[in-house]
Scaffold this motif. Structure first.
Motif, PDB file in Angstrom:
ATOM      1  N   ILE A 111       0.835  -1.189   0.000  1.00  0.00           N
ATOM      2  CA  ILE A 111       0.000   0.000   0.000  1.00  0.00           C
ATOM      3  C   ILE A 111       0.874   1.246   0.000  1.00  0.00           C
ATOM      4  O   ILE A 111       0.577   2.215  -0.687  1.00  0.00           O
ATOM      5  CB  ILE A 111      -0.974  -0.021   1.200  1.00  0.00           C
ATOM      6  CG1 ILE A 111      -1.952  -1.202   1.076  1.00  0.00           C
ATOM      7  CG2 ILE A 111      -1.724   1.285   1.320  1.00  0.00           C
ATOM      8  CD1 ILE A 111      -2.809  -1.203  -0.180  1.00  0.00           C
ATOM      9  N   GLU A 112       1.967   1.218   0.766  1.00  0.00           N
ATOM     10  CA  GLU A 112       2.870   2.374   0.754  1.00  0.00           C
ATOM     11  C   GLU A 112       3.367   2.646  -0.662  1.00  0.00           C
ATOM     12  O   GLU A 112       3.368   3.796  -1.119  1.00  0.00           O
ATOM     13  CB  GLU A 112       4.066   2.138   1.678  1.00  0.00           C
ATOM     14  CG  GLU A 112       3.734   2.216   3.145  1.00  0.00           C
ATOM     15  CD  GLU A 112       4.946   1.963   4.007  1.00  0.00           C
ATOM     16  OE1 GLU A 112       6.025   2.543   3.744  1.00  0.00           O
ATOM     17  OE2 GLU A 112       4.829   1.167   4.965  1.00  0.00           O
ATOM     18  N   LEU A 113       3.774   1.590  -1.360  1.00  0.00           N
ATOM     19  CA  LEU A 113       4.266   1.738  -2.723  1.00  0.00           C
ATOM     20  C   LEU A 113       3.184   2.314  -3.640  1.00  0.00           C
ATOM     21  O   LEU A 113       3.455   3.206  -4.449  1.00  0.00           O
ATOM     22  CB  LEU A 113       4.747   0.391  -3.263  1.00  0.00           C
ATOM     23  CG  LEU A 113       5.252   0.374  -4.694  1.00  0.00           C
ATOM     24  CD1 LEU A 113       6.449   1.296  -4.858  1.00  0.00           C
ATOM     25  CD2 LEU A 113       5.598  -1.042  -5.103  1.00  0.00           C
ATOM     26  N   ILE A 114       1.978   1.845  -3.507  1.00  0.00           N
ATOM     27  CA  ILE A 114       0.863   2.332  -4.327  1.00  0.00           C
ATOM     28  C   ILE A 114       0.633   3.817  -4.096  1.00  0.00           C
ATOM     29  O   ILE A 114       0.508   4.595  -5.049  1.00  0.00           O
ATOM     30  CB  ILE A 114      -0.413   1.527  -4.026  1.00  0.00           C
ATOM     31  CG1 ILE A 114      -0.261   0.103  -4.560  1.00  0.00           C
ATOM     32  CG2 ILE A 114      -1.652   2.204  -4.614  1.00  0.00           C
ATOM     33  CD1 ILE A 114      -1.315  -0.860  -4.063  1.00  0.00           C
ATOM     34  N   TYR A 115       0.601   4.224  -2.858  1.00  0.00           N
ATOM     35  CA  TYR A 115       0.353   5.637  -2.551  1.00  0.00           C
ATOM     36  C   TYR A 115       1.512   6.530  -2.987  1.00  0.00           C
ATOM     37  O   TYR A 115       1.288   7.661  -3.435  1.00  0.00           O
ATOM     38  CB  TYR A 115       0.015   5.824  -1.070  1.00  0.00           C
ATOM     39  CG  TYR A 115      -1.459   5.620  -0.799  1.00  0.00           C
ATOM     40  CD1 TYR A 115      -2.343   6.689  -0.840  1.00  0.00           C
ATOM     41  CD2 TYR A 115      -1.963   4.360  -0.544  1.00  0.00           C
ATOM     42  CE1 TYR A 115      -3.702   6.505  -0.616  1.00  0.00           C
ATOM     43  CE2 TYR A 115      -3.319   4.166  -0.321  1.00  0.00           C
ATOM     44  CZ  TYR A 115      -4.178   5.247  -0.355  1.00  0.00           C
ATOM     45  OH  TYR A 115      -5.520   5.057  -0.143  1.00  0.00           O
ATOM     46  N   VAL A 116       2.739   6.026  -2.882  1.00  0.00           N
ATOM     47  CA  VAL A 116       3.885   6.810  -3.350  1.00  0.00           C
ATOM     48  C   VAL A 116       3.809   6.994  -4.865  1.00  0.00           C
ATOM     49  O   VAL A 116       3.975   8.102  -5.377  1.00  0.00           O
ATOM     50  CB  VAL A 116       5.221   6.148  -2.953  1.00  0.00           C
ATOM     51  CG1 VAL A 116       6.383   6.728  -3.729  1.00  0.00           C
ATOM     52  CG2 VAL A 116       5.465   6.304  -1.473  1.00  0.00           C
ATOM     53  N   CYS A 117       3.560   5.913  -5.585  1.00  0.00           N
ATOM     54  CA  CYS A 117       3.466   5.994  -7.044  1.00  0.00           C
ATOM     55  C   CYS A 117       2.330   6.924  -7.465  1.00  0.00           C
ATOM     56  O   CYS A 117       2.475   7.712  -8.406  1.00  0.00           O
ATOM     57  CB  CYS A 117       3.273   4.615  -7.651  1.00  0.00           C
ATOM     58  SG  CYS A 117       4.738   3.567  -7.529  1.00  0.00           S
ATOM     59  N   HIS A 118       1.232   6.868  -6.748  1.00  0.00           N
ATOM     60  CA  HIS A 118       0.100   7.757  -7.052  1.00  0.00           C
ATOM     61  C   HIS A 118       0.475   9.210  -6.772  1.00  0.00           C
ATOM     62  O   HIS A 118       0.228  10.099  -7.588  1.00  0.00           O
ATOM     63  CB  HIS A 118      -1.124   7.351  -6.228  1.00  0.00           C
ATOM     64  CG  HIS A 118      -2.340   8.134  -6.547  1.00  0.00           C
ATOM     65  ND1 HIS A 118      -2.718   9.242  -5.827  1.00  0.00           N
ATOM     66  CD2 HIS A 118      -3.262   7.981  -7.522  1.00  0.00           C
ATOM     67  CE1 HIS A 118      -3.821   9.738  -6.345  1.00  0.00           C
ATOM     68  NE2 HIS A 118      -4.169   8.994  -7.381  1.00  0.00           N
ATOM     69  N   ALA A 119       1.108   9.448  -5.631  1.00  0.00           N
ATOM     70  CA  ALA A 119       1.501  10.812  -5.258  1.00  0.00           C
ATOM     71  C   ALA A 119       2.500  11.398  -6.253  1.00  0.00           C
ATOM     72  O   ALA A 119       2.492  12.605  -6.508  1.00  0.00           O
ATOM     73  CB  ALA A 119       2.094  10.825  -3.846  1.00  0.00           C
ATOM     74  N   MET A 120       3.324  10.538  -6.834  1.00  0.00           N
ATOM     75  CA  MET A 120       4.330  11.008  -7.785  1.00  0.00           C
ATOM     76  C   MET A 120       3.810  11.031  -9.221  1.00  0.00           C
ATOM     77  O   MET A 120       4.533  11.435 -10.129  1.00  0.00           O
ATOM     78  CB  MET A 120       5.581  10.145  -7.668  1.00  0.00           C
ATOM     79  CG  MET A 120       6.232  10.288  -6.296  1.00  0.00           C
ATOM     80  SD  MET A 120       7.730   9.330  -6.109  1.00  0.00           S
ATOM     81  CE  MET A 120       8.890  10.385  -6.951  1.00  0.00           C
ATOM     82  N   GLY A 121       2.571  10.581  -9.423  1.00  0.00           N
ATOM     83  CA  GLY A 121       1.972  10.610 -10.752  1.00  0.00           C
ATOM     84  C   GLY A 121       2.570   9.610 -11.717  1.00  0.00           C
ATOM     85  O   GLY A 121       2.594   9.840 -12.925  1.00  0.00           O
ATOM     86  N   TYR A 122       3.039   8.469 -11.212  1.00  0.00           N
ATOM     87  CA  TYR A 122       3.704   7.478 -12.052  1.00  0.00           C
ATOM     88  C   TYR A 122       2.776   6.785 -13.040  1.00  0.00           C
ATOM     89  O   TYR A 122       3.220   6.348 -14.084  1.00  0.00           O
ATOM     90  CB  TYR A 122       4.393   6.418 -11.197  1.00  0.00           C
ATOM     91  CG  TYR A 122       5.733   6.835 -10.659  1.00  0.00           C
ATOM     92  CD1 TYR A 122       6.357   8.010 -11.050  1.00  0.00           C
ATOM     93  CD2 TYR A 122       6.398   6.047  -9.748  1.00  0.00           C
ATOM     94  CE1 TYR A 122       7.583   8.385 -10.554  1.00  0.00           C
ATOM     95  CE2 TYR A 122       7.637   6.409  -9.242  1.00  0.00           C
ATOM     96  CZ  TYR A 122       8.217   7.574  -9.655  1.00  0.00           C
ATOM     97  OH  TYR A 122       9.446   7.930  -9.159  1.00  0.00           O
ATOM     98  N   PHE A 123       1.520   6.620 -12.707  1.00  0.00           N
ATOM     99  CA  PHE A 123       0.603   5.891 -13.575  1.00  0.00           C
ATOM    100  C   PHE A 123      -0.300   6.870 -14.310  1.00  0.00           C
ATOM    101  O   PHE A 123      -1.079   7.577 -13.693  1.00  0.00           O
ATOM    102  CB  PHE A 123      -0.231   4.894 -12.776  1.00  0.00           C
ATOM    103  CG  PHE A 123       0.622   3.895 -12.025  1.00  0.00           C
ATOM    104  CD1 PHE A 123       1.347   2.927 -12.707  1.00  0.00           C
ATOM    105  CD2 PHE A 123       0.710   3.935 -10.657  1.00  0.00           C
ATOM    106  CE1 PHE A 123       2.137   2.013 -12.033  1.00  0.00           C
ATOM    107  CE2 PHE A 123       1.491   3.023  -9.961  1.00  0.00           C
ATOM    108  CZ  PHE A 123       2.208   2.065 -10.656  1.00  0.00           C
ATOM    109  N   ASN A 124      -0.142   6.903 -15.620  1.00  0.00           N
ATOM    110  CA  ASN A 124      -0.960   7.773 -16.463  1.00  0.00           C
ATOM    111  C   ASN A 124      -0.938   9.220 -15.969  1.00  0.00           C
ATOM    112  O   ASN A 124      -1.979   9.866 -15.864  1.00  0.00           O
ATOM    113  CB  ASN A 124      -2.386   7.228 -16.567  1.00  0.00           C
ATOM    114  CG  ASN A 124      -3.169   7.855 -17.688  1.00  0.00           C
ATOM    115  OD1 ASN A 124      -2.602   8.372 -18.644  1.00  0.00           O
ATOM    116  ND2 ASN A 124      -4.481   7.833 -17.560  1.00  0.00           N
TER     117      ASN A 124
END
Length: 74
Positions: A1-14
């Motif tokens: 979950i930490e990884l998911i939220y970090v990637c989301h916060a950094m705009g990594y997906f789309n």
């Protein structure tokens, strides 16, 4: 979950245009892990008494240890 939220916060997906639940669902399929409730887990992470980014602290330490071993540093 930490990884998911970090990637989301950094705009990594789309470029940040994917919601957390979609990221969790797709990453869960890819990693073959059981789905939980990402928002509940995120709230639990935020409420930790110790480190709120435990996963990244441990991951960073493990990676640095690996690099040190490869470089012959004790």
């Amino acid at each position: 979950i930490e990884l998911i939220y970090v990637c989301h916060a950094m705009g990594y997906f789309n470029n940040g245009n994917v919601d957390i639940s979609t990221i969790a669902q797709e990453l869960g399929k890819f990693l073959k892990i059981q789905q939980g409730n990402p928002s509940r887990t995120y709230n639990e992470i935020k409420n930790r008494k110790s480190s709120r980014i435990k996963f990244f602290e441990e991951a960073g330490k493990k990676l640095l240890d690996k690099m040190d071993r490869e470089d012959g540093i004790d």
